[in-house]
Design an enzyme around this catalytic site. Structure first.
Site, PDB file in Angstrom:
ATOM      1  N   THR A 191     -46.712 -25.648 -29.699  1.00  0.00           N
ATOM      2  CA  THR A 191     -46.088 -25.432 -28.403  1.00  0.00           C
ATOM      3  C   THR A 191     -44.776 -26.207 -28.316  1.00  0.00           C
ATOM      4  OG1 THR A 191     -48.211 -25.085 -27.343  1.00  0.00           O
ATOM      5  CG2 THR A 191     -46.397 -25.728 -25.911  1.00  0.00           C
ATOM      6  N   ASN A 229     -54.933 -31.096 -22.913  1.00  0.00           N
ATOM      7  CA  ASN A 229     -54.359 -32.409 -23.200  1.00  0.00           C
ATOM      8  C   ASN A 229     -53.117 -32.749 -22.395  1.00  0.00           C
ATOM      9  OD1 ASN A 229     -56.299 -32.866 -25.282  1.00  0.00           O
ATOM     10  ND2 ASN A 229     -55.115 -31.516 -26.619  1.00  0.00           N
ATOM     11  N   ASP A 245     -47.360 -26.112 -36.553  1.00  0.00           N
ATOM     12  CA  ASP A 245     -45.915 -26.263 -36.715  1.00  0.00           C
ATOM     13  C   ASP A 245     -45.273 -26.171 -35.336  1.00  0.00           C
ATOM     14  OD1 ASP A 245     -43.297 -26.322 -37.483  1.00  0.00           O
ATOM     15  OD2 ASP A 245     -43.368 -24.529 -38.745  1.00  0.00           O
ATOM     16  N   SER A 300     -53.818 -25.748 -22.336  1.00  0.00           N
ATOM     17  CA  SER A 300     -54.075 -26.957 -23.110  1.00  0.00           C
ATOM     18  C   SER A 300     -54.829 -27.979 -22.255  1.00  0.00           C
ATOM     19  CB  SER A 300     -52.766 -27.575 -23.592  1.00  0.00           C
ATOM     20  OG  SER A 300     -53.014 -28.852 -24.157  1.00  0.00           O
ATOM     21  N   ALA A 315     -50.923 -21.665 -32.970  1.00  0.00           N
ATOM     22  CA  ALA A 315     -49.989 -22.682 -32.496  1.00  0.00           C
ATOM     23  C   ALA A 315     -50.622 -24.064 -32.618  1.00  0.00           C
ATOM     24  CB  ALA A 315     -49.616 -22.406 -31.046  1.00  0.00           C
ATOM     25  N   ARG A 355     -55.602 -34.264 -29.848  1.00  0.00           N
ATOM     26  CA  ARG A 355     -55.270 -34.617 -28.465  1.00  0.00           C
ATOM     27  C   ARG A 355     -53.796 -34.984 -28.364  1.00  0.00           C
ATOM     28  NH1 ARG A 355     -60.696 -38.340 -27.884  1.00  0.00           N
ATOM     29  NH2 ARG A 355     -62.186 -36.630 -27.649  1.00  0.00           N
TER      30      ARG A 355
END
Length: 230
Positions: A91, A184, A70, A182, A67, A117
């Site tokens: 995501t 970020n 795209d 994640s 992931a 990021r």
């Protein structure tokens, strides 16, 4: 000659995020053309046959596209022709959102790598669903859909975002991955803790079991740097 050696100087004239957007747009366009998909398959060397049976799915081989490449499901047709055993798309978030401020992608040329990021930029689940058919032809790649919460959704209501996404997109994929790792997105990793994760997974299992059709495999994406206690 390796096509990448020809393309690399051109791509490096653009920012890394711009180069990514350009190539993904091109991948999305050529994916609609079966002759071009066959050429991509030949360029990629064809799929390696090393099938894996997992979750009642047959993965043609053990190498998948993670992931993050795209995020909106635009290029899966062409990417599937390159020989991956599966593609994980996303995501994706419930509503469109911009992600983190630019610049947010950085090249490391000596390492042949990027720092990402982005922070879940997404065109939203409605656009994502429009890019994936409700049914796919035999031979299509195994598709996973990676789900994330909206940036502004408080942690206490995160399960609402994931449930909406699962209801809307779950039946269009072969499996679903719940992204709670994640680094970020502010505070997202707190969802990995028992304070939130147990309730979140239980809500998603109830939702999954209430969907029509087959029982969709549900995965949880955890950070790789958790302690043993965590």
């Amino acid at each position: 000659m390796d096509p990448y050696r020809l393309l690399r100087p051109v791509l490096f004239r653009f920012s890394p995020e711009r180069a990514h957007e350009m190539t993904l747009r091109l991948v999305g366009l050529v994916g609609w053309l079966p002759p071009v998909r066959r050429l991509l398959g030949a360029w990629g060397g064809g799929a390696v046959e090393d099938p894996v049976e997992l979750w009642d799915l047959t993965f043609p081989n053990r190498v998948g596209l993670a992931a993050g490449y795209d995020k909106d499901g635009r290029g899966w047709r062409a990417l599937g022709a390159l020989g991956f055993g599966h593609l994980e798309l996303g995501t994706v978030t419930p509503e469109p959102q911009a992600g983190n401020p630019r610049p947010r992608v950085f090249r490391l040329p000596e390492d042949r790598a990027l720092i990402n990021r982005l922070g879940f930029p997404s065109r939203g689940m409605e656009r994502f669903a429009g890019n994936l058919p409700e049914s796919r032809s035999p031979g299509s790649p195994v598709l996973g859909i990676n789900l994330g919460k909206q940036r502004e959704t408080p942690l206490e209501r995160a399960e609402e975002d994931y449930v909406r996404l699962l209801e809307q997109l779950g039946p269009r994929g072969d499996y679903v991955a719940i992204n709670v790792s994640s680094p970020n997105t502010p505070e997202l990793r707190r969802l990995q803790g028992t304070e939130f994760l147990d309730r979140l997974v239980r809500a998603l299992l109830r939702t999954r079991d209430g969907l029509p059709g087959r029982r969709i495999p549900l995965l949880v994406k955890l950070a790789p740097d958790l302690s043993e206690k965590e």
